[in-house]
Design a protein around this motif. Structure first.
Motif, PDB file in Angstrom:
ATOM      1  N   ASN A  61     -20.915  37.721  33.818  1.00 10.08           N
ATOM      2  CA  ASN A  61     -21.528  38.089  32.627  1.00 10.08           C
ATOM      3  C   ASN A  61     -22.277  37.342  31.764  1.00 10.08           C
ATOM      4  N   ARG A  62     -23.473  37.329  31.528  1.00 14.36           N
ATOM      5  CA  ARG A  62     -23.932  36.081  30.563  1.00 14.36           C
ATOM      6  C   ARG A  62     -24.229  37.187  29.483  1.00 14.36           C
ATOM      7  N   GLY A  63     -23.543  35.918  28.590  1.00 13.25           N
ATOM      8  CA  GLY A  63     -23.027  36.455  27.570  1.00 13.25           C
ATOM      9  C   GLY A  63     -24.315  35.808  26.538  1.00 13.25           C
ATOM     10  N   ILE A  64     -24.214  35.954  25.047  1.00 13.18           N
ATOM     11  CA  ILE A  64     -25.496  35.833  23.967  1.00 13.18           C
ATOM     12  C   ILE A  64     -24.589  34.572  23.394  1.00 13.18           C
ATOM     13  N   GLY A  65     -25.680  32.849  23.879  1.00  9.13           N
ATOM     14  CA  GLY A  65     -25.173  31.626  22.951  1.00  9.13           C
ATOM     15  C   GLY A  65     -24.741  31.003  23.006  1.00  9.13           C
ATOM     16  N   GLU A  84     -14.676  30.961  31.250  1.00 12.47           N
ATOM     17  CA  GLU A  84     -16.116  30.955  30.359  1.00 12.47           C
ATOM     18  C   GLU A  84     -17.087  30.383  30.461  1.00 12.47           C
ATOM     19  N   MET A  85     -17.817  29.743  31.133  1.00  5.86           N
ATOM     20  CA  MET A  85     -18.600  28.356  31.409  1.00  5.86           C
ATOM     21  C   MET A  85     -20.135  28.240  30.534  1.00  5.86           C
ATOM     22  N   SER A  86     -19.689  27.098  30.484  1.00  5.30           N
ATOM     23  CA  SER A  86     -20.542  26.261  29.858  1.00  5.30           C
ATOM     24  C   SER A  86     -22.058  26.173  30.614  1.00  5.30           C
ATOM     25  N   ARG A  87     -23.481  26.642  30.266  1.00  2.01           N
ATOM     26  CA  ARG A  87     -24.227  26.719  30.599  1.00  2.01           C
ATOM     27  C   ARG A  87     -25.777  25.001  30.297  1.00  2.01           C
TER      28      ARG A  87
END
Length: 87
Positions: A61-65, A84-87
């Protein structure tokens, strides 16, 4: 546009991907060379245990932010986890 996509792909392959498992209070890394896709098996490094683990990707799931949630099944613990992976 193609150059931007190629650069993004190159940097993710070279450096890996870092994130956090909030439920288990653990930092994780997905090493370079892993193709993170639903249904695929990938290798992560779990800093809480200090070891590599093979896990199955169940969903993305690609989240907002700027973060992405990856739902995995951890074969070593027989548990479901959300990273929860950071971009």
């Amino acid at each position: 546009m193609n150059k931007i996509l190629a650069i993004m792909l190159f940097t993710s392959v070279c450096f890996g991907w870092g994130g956090y498992d909030w439920e288990n209070h653990s930092y994780v890394d997905i090493e370079k060379g892993n193709k993170v896709r639903s249904g695929s098996e990938i290798e992560i490094f779990d800093y809480k245990d200090g070891r590599y683990k093979n896990v199955e990707v169940l969903g993305i799931n690609r989240g907002i932010g700027g973060s992405t949630e990856i739902e995995i099944y951890d074969h070593s613990d027989n548990s479901y986890r959300i990273l929860e992976m950071s971009r």
